[in-house]
Design an enzyme around this catalytic site. Sequence first.
Site, mmCIF file in Angstrom:
data_model
loop_
_atom_site.group_PDB
_atom_site.id
_atom_site.type_symbol
_atom_site.label_atom_id
_atom_site.label_comp_id
_atom_site.label_asym_id
_atom_site.label_seq_id
_atom_site.Cartn_x
_atom_site.Cartn_y
_atom_site.Cartn_z
ATOM 1 N N TRP A 164 0.745 -1.257 -0.106
ATOM 2 C CA TRP A 164 0.011 0.142 0.043
ATOM 3 C C TRP A 164 0.805 1.324 -0.094
ATOM 4 O O TRP A 164 0.539 2.169 -0.640
ATOM 5 C CB TRP A 164 -0.917 -0.057 1.104
ATOM 6 C CG TRP A 164 -1.967 1.143 1.119
ATOM 7 C CD1 TRP A 164 -2.294 1.846 2.419
ATOM 8 C CD2 TRP A 164 -2.895 1.554 0.002
ATOM 9 N NE1 TRP A 164 -3.255 2.624 2.015
ATOM 10 C CE2 TRP A 164 -3.661 2.727 0.546
ATOM 11 C CE3 TRP A 164 -2.955 1.271 -1.197
ATOM 12 C CZ2 TRP A 164 -4.599 3.242 -0.112
ATOM 13 C CZ3 TRP A 164 -3.816 2.006 -2.076
ATOM 14 C CH2 TRP A 164 -4.562 2.892 -1.410
ATOM 15 N N LYS B 252 -4.397 0.354 9.142
ATOM 16 C CA LYS B 252 -5.694 -0.246 9.479
ATOM 17 C C LYS B 252 -5.450 -1.171 10.509
ATOM 18 O O LYS B 252 -4.827 -2.089 10.474
ATOM 19 C CB LYS B 252 -6.491 -0.830 8.277
ATOM 20 C CG LYS B 252 -6.906 0.344 7.224
ATOM 21 C CD LYS B 252 -7.533 -0.231 5.962
ATOM 22 C CE LYS B 252 -7.767 0.796 4.904
ATOM 23 N NZ LYS B 252 -8.593 -0.017 3.807
ATOM 24 N N LYS C 181 -13.249 -4.594 8.893
ATOM 25 C CA LYS C 181 -13.680 -5.150 7.722
ATOM 26 C C LYS C 181 -12.955 -6.269 7.472
ATOM 27 O O LYS C 181 -13.109 -7.309 6.757
ATOM 28 C CB LYS C 181 -13.654 -4.187 6.339
ATOM 29 C CG LYS C 181 -12.287 -3.535 6.236
ATOM 30 C CD LYS C 181 -11.344 -3.957 5.284
ATOM 31 C CE LYS C 181 -10.257 -3.221 4.939
ATOM 32 N NZ LYS C 181 -9.147 -3.896 3.903
ATOM 33 N N SER D 154 -7.769 -10.147 -1.707
ATOM 34 C CA SER D 154 -7.866 -9.690 -0.459
ATOM 35 C C SER D 154 -7.116 -10.774 0.362
ATOM 36 O O SER D 154 -7.292 -11.966 0.354
ATOM 37 C CB SER D 154 -9.238 -9.828 -0.145
ATOM 38 O OG SER D 154 -9.496 -9.823 1.493
#
EC number: 1.1.1.94
Length: 329
Positions: free
Chosen positions: A11, A103, A187, A250
């Site tokens: 990321w 996150k 999530k 994912s």
Amino acid sequence: MNIAVLGAGAWGTALAICLSARHRVTLWTRNVEHLAELAALRTNQRYLPRQPLPDSIHLVSALSEALERAELVFVVVPVAGLRTTLQQMVALNPSLPLILACKGFETGSAKLPCQVVEEVYPASITCGVLSGPSFAREVAQGLPAALTLASHDEIFARSVAGEIRTASLRVYSGNDVIGVEVGGALKNVIAIAAGISDGIAFGNNARAALITRGLAEITRLGMALGGCRETFTGLTGIGDLILTCTGNLSRNRRVGMMLAAGRQLAEILPEIGHVTEGVYTVREAYGLGQRLQIDMPVTQAVYSILYEQVPVEIAIQDMLDREPGAETD
């Protein structure tokens, strides 16, 4: 604008590539060997292979060099290393504006990234959080995506959102920092459950139910921590949740699918090779739910599988055996 991106994982690298289209970007990694690989190959073979790294991106391993000319810093390190990194940063420059792009909850304290900043930095620090449905590879490739940048300083949020948007990256602004971070953290837990469901071949109906009831858990915990209900129906809530629970890129969903196949966590994580935040987030989320007396059955099931060695089949049956209540409870 001179921008420092701290953290050269998938990321962080994707953000650096995206930001370099309009800004002067310095990408920092503390790993000297990784830095040498990045410089020699001009691609992040470890975390984002086959994606060229623009020559304009400056690569450094010294934090002081990364911050020296920076006007804005994106902090994209794993949450486990966030506090240490922030402590080093504040000693070098206590007033440099920050954008958190990591996150999860801090292990042990269950603090969100923004709360860790509050404990490390002076109260005057300008800080925002960036989150939303965004696989690193697609952002690096310039495929369309939309994110939210939230800050208690709404003028700052709007300004930075405008500065970092590109032809393919749309950035909205907001002020619900807590809600944005809770959605981004939880999530990943629900995605592990979705991966288990997919791995067992429970079908599309079950996945849709998991996502929906997972969103209810995220909303309950998020509001208890101070988030706004509306945030969880936006990009950083349902948007990020749908992507992480359904997308083949994912990592958290992949963990769930491997668990469903009978694999053990100790062998799964090295094979994936990236930080899989949901594995660590679930411990803190489960603890928060217990302390705040919030009903979180999906989170509890994932926790029991990962940390109480409850077989997948039994954890699922326990969920199915629960007495259904009113949907809006």
